[in-house]
Structure formats: C-alpha cells, structure tokens
Design a protein around this motif. Structure first.
Motif, short mmCIF file in Angstrom:
data_model
loop_
_atom_site.label_atom_id
_atom_site.label_comp_id
_atom_site.label_asym_id
_atom_site.label_seq_id
_atom_site.Cartn_x
_atom_site.Cartn_y
_atom_site.Cartn_z
N TYR A 6 37.44 -1.69 39.99
CA TYR A 6 37.19 -3.13 39.82
C TYR A 6 38.42 -3.99 40.06
O TYR A 6 38.38 -5.20 39.83
N GLY A 7 39.51 -3.41 40.49
CA GLY A 7 40.70 -4.19 40.78
C GLY A 7 41.38 -4.77 39.56
O GLY A 7 41.91 -5.88 39.61
N LEU A 8 41.37 -4.03 38.45
CA LEU A 8 41.96 -4.51 37.20
C LEU A 8 43.36 -3.93 37.00
O LEU A 8 43.66 -2.83 37.46
N ASP A 9 44.18 -4.67 36.28
CA ASP A 9 45.55 -4.24 36.04
C ASP A 9 45.63 -3.30 34.85
O ASP A 9 44.86 -3.40 33.89
N ARG A 10 46.61 -2.39 34.92
CA ARG A 10 46.88 -1.42 33.86
C ARG A 10 48.31 -1.64 33.37
O ARG A 10 49.27 -1.37 34.09
N VAL A 11 48.45 -2.10 32.14
CA VAL A 11 49.77 -2.36 31.59
C VAL A 11 50.05 -1.33 30.51
O VAL A 11 49.38 -1.31 29.47
N TYR A 12 51.03 -0.46 30.77
CA TYR A 12 51.45 0.55 29.81
C TYR A 12 52.76 0.14 29.15
O TYR A 12 53.55 -0.61 29.73
N LEU A 13 52.99 0.66 27.96
CA LEU A 13 54.22 0.37 27.23
C LEU A 13 55.23 1.50 27.38
O LEU A 13 54.84 2.68 27.41
N VAL A 14 56.50 1.11 27.45
CA VAL A 14 57.59 2.08 27.40
C VAL A 14 58.59 1.57 26.38
O VAL A 14 58.63 0.38 26.05
N SER A 15 59.41 2.48 25.86
CA SER A 15 60.38 2.11 24.82
C SER A 15 61.76 2.65 25.19
O SER A 15 61.89 3.46 26.11
N PRO A 16 62.79 2.21 24.47
CA PRO A 16 64.14 2.66 24.79
C PRO A 16 64.32 4.18 24.76
O PRO A 16 65.23 4.70 25.40
N ASP A 17 63.49 4.89 24.00
CA ASP A 17 63.66 6.34 23.95
C ASP A 17 62.81 7.07 24.98
O ASP A 17 62.78 8.30 24.99
N SER A 18 62.11 6.36 25.87
CA SER A 18 61.34 7.00 26.94
C SER A 18 62.28 7.70 27.91
O SER A 18 63.32 7.15 28.29
N THR A 19 61.93 8.91 28.30
CA THR A 19 62.77 9.65 29.24
C THR A 19 62.64 9.06 30.64
O THR A 19 61.68 8.35 30.95
N ASP A 20 63.58 9.38 31.51
CA ASP A 20 63.51 8.90 32.88
C ASP A 20 62.27 9.43 33.58
O ASP A 20 61.64 8.72 34.37
N ALA A 21 61.90 10.66 33.29
CA ALA A 21 60.69 11.23 33.89
C ALA A 21 59.46 10.47 33.44
O ALA A 21 58.55 10.19 34.25
N ARG A 22 59.41 10.12 32.17
CA ARG A 22 58.27 9.35 31.65
C ARG A 22 58.23 7.96 32.26
O ARG A 22 57.15 7.45 32.59
N LEU A 23 59.37 7.35 32.46
CA LEU A 23 59.41 6.03 33.09
C LEU A 23 58.89 6.08 34.52
O LEU A 23 58.20 5.16 34.97
N GLN A 24 59.19 7.14 35.24
CA GLN A 24 58.70 7.28 36.61
C GLN A 24 57.19 7.45 36.64
O GLN A 24 56.49 6.82 37.45
N ILE A 25 56.67 8.29 35.76
CA ILE A 25 55.22 8.50 35.69
C ILE A 25 54.51 7.20 35.35
O ILE A 25 53.50 6.83 35.97
N THR A 26 55.03 6.47 34.38
CA THR A 26 54.41 5.22 33.96
C THR A 26 54.50 4.15 35.03
O THR A 26 53.53 3.42 35.28
N SER A 27 55.64 4.05 35.68
CA SER A 27 55.83 3.04 36.72
C SER A 27 54.89 3.26 37.89
O SER A 27 54.38 2.29 38.48
#
Length: 314
Positions: free
Chosen positions: A186-207
């Motif tokens: 449906y062309g909707l946006d997905r906004v996920y949260l990240v925090s200062p303790d998120s790993t670099d790998a987790r930031l890449q997956i989320t981004s």
C-alpha cells in the motif's frame, strides 16, 4: 489398316458443391485466476516531505499526540492546533494499556483515552483530518494493537484514509515480515526506532528496512521532558546515516525551543511528544478543565518549538 487418331478430351467440369459451414460449438470461458494486488510504486510520503524541507534548509517539526485524549473531539482539535502552529508531520498515538516505553505524561494521557473507551477504528478519522489540514499523518502504536486489529486490514484502511504509515516502537525488523509486505503493498512508511546502544549491524538492518525515516532516540529510557540533551543523539544520527539511512529524526526528551534548535542542527526532524501532551494536563496529571486555555497553551508551545527548529541551521 485404318489409322485411327486418338484425341484426349478434357473431361467436362463437375459442378462445385458449396461447403456448408459447420456450426462452432461455444467453448466455456475459463475463469482467470485472481492475481494478488501488486506492490505500490509510490514514493515515500514522509521522505518526500523531509526532502522538500531539506531543500528549504530546515528540519521537520514532528509532533506526537494521543488519539482520544482527553476526549475524542478535543484530541482532534489539538491535532488541528498543532498543524496550524507549525507541525509538519504528526504522530497520532494509539493509546495502549501497557505503554512500556512511555513516561508518566503519555501514560496518563493513554489511560484517560482508554477510560473513554477509545477504539482503533476511530484513529482513521484523525488520519483523514491531519492529512486534510496539510500535515503528514503517521500512526504510532505498539505492535500488539495492530496484530489484534489485523495487519492487512489496518494497512488497507490506513492507505484509504490517506495516512503515511506507522511508527512501531516495540517492533524490530526481524519480526515485521507481515508489516513489510503490507506496507509495500500500500505504499506506507515504516518507522523503526534505534537507540545509542544499537550495534552497527542492527543499524544497517534497520536502515535497509525502514521507509520514511529512522527514529533515533536521544537516550536510553522512557519518553519525557528533559532539561538538557546529551551528545549521544548526535553520535547516533551519524552512525545511522553511515549505516545507510537517508533520513534520521530524533526524539525523546526534546521539550524547549533551545533543545529543538540544538537537535535540528544535525537531525532531519525533531520529534516532540510529552511537552505537547503536557499542555492538556494539570499539575495532578489530570486533564485540564479549561480546554480552551489548554489548547491555547498547546499552540504557544508548538509555535515556540517551530521557531527554535527554524533557527537550527542559521
């Protein structure tokens, strides 16, 4: 001997019999298999807004307000006041009985809305109004509410109402397969949260999985107003951008124009929630009785924050 001359004679032409057409037997029409609805190719509505504001040289003002607090009509009026006072993107909160990431202000507002009997179905009216008033409408909700409602149905109704997408504070990418499928549909946006303790790998997956922007929390802990902002948010924004996110917005703790200006200097959007909701609560944590004064206070706070954001890159 008498010579006889033999002469070949062409046989007389036989009359041509007309060919009688054979009746064509109609073939039964085979039903075509129903194809599933394809994926939307529309651009991210929120990213389009962030891009336009980036070209103007300022970050977005993203405001949060819970649907149904202190009652449905007042919550709709509060959202209208917010848009008129400078909010570019409005997160419409779905009240939840166990808001583990929310501080006391939003918890009090959520409890009030739940006590009023607020249902998920009503949030689509708020989405329509916010969009009609000229701001992007996101719904912020704990994932259990969406699962209980039905992911596919929620996505379809969100799109029909003109909404931009969902902010899901407790949903990680690894567990959001159904939401990714339906939001793409449906062309909707997905906004996920990240925090200062998120790993670099987790930031890449989320981004990679996010659509619209990545929500960077300024610190660990629950939402709420703070007297100062830490440097961890700026470092986190840099890390998320390095991980591949084109837009990163910062929330949790922003409550003054000065803080908004500070965050807007490095983020694509400044997210404010508790400071806005607080305008409609008294010192006892109950809804203010004078709703007109409460809404006037909300307009003033929004205007101050918008001014601070506008000064962030000058």
């Amino acid at each position: 001997m008498v010579n006889q001359q033999w002469q070949w004679q062409k046989a007389p032409a036989q009359p041509v019999q007309p060919v009688q057409p054979q009746p064509v037997q109609p073939q039964p029409v085979q039903p075509q298999p129903v194809q599933p609805k394809g994926f939307s190719r529309t651009a991210s509505p929120v990213a389009s807004t962030l891009q336009a504001l980036r070209q103007e040289g300022r970050p977005a003002f993203i405001g949060y307000f819970p649907y149904g607090f202190p009652d449905v009509p007042t919550s709709l009026e509060a959202m209208r006041v917010m848009v008129k006072s400078g909010v570019d993107i409005l997160e419409i909160g779905l009240p939840y009985s166990d808001p583990v990431m929310d501080g006391p202000v939003i918890q009090a507002a959520s409890k009030c809305a739940i006590d009023n009997g607020v249902k998920v179905d009503g949030v689509f009216d708020a989405v329509r109004q916010v969009q009609a008033d000229g701001a992007r409408a996101l719904v912020m909700s704990y994932w259990n509410l969406i699962m209980h409602h039905g992911v596919a149905d929620f996505a379809a109704r969100m799109a029909e109402a003109g909404g931009s997408g969902l902010v899901t504070p407790d949903l990680i990418v690894d567990e959001s397969g159904e939401w990714i499928e339906q939001s793409d549909r449906y062309g909707l946006d997905r906004v996920y949260l990240v925090s200062p303790d998120s790993t670099d790998a987790r930031l890449q997956i989320t981004s990679r999985a996010a659509r619209g922007f990545v929500y960077a929390t300024s610190r660990m802990g629950v939402t709420g107003e703070r007297t100062s902002m830490s440097n961890s948010a700026q470092n986190l924004v840099a890390r998320v951008r390095h991980a591949g996110a084109p837009y990163v917005c910062v929330g949790i703790g922003v409550s003054t124009a000065q803080q908004a200006s500070q965050v807007g200097a490095y983020a694509d959007g400044v997210i404010v929630g508790s400071a806005l909701v607080h305008c409609l609560l008294d010192d006892e944590g109950r809804p203010r009785k004078d709703r007109r004064k409460a809404l006037d206070s909300l307009a003033e706070v929004c205007s101050d924050l918008r001014w601070g954001i506008s000064q962030s890159r000058k």
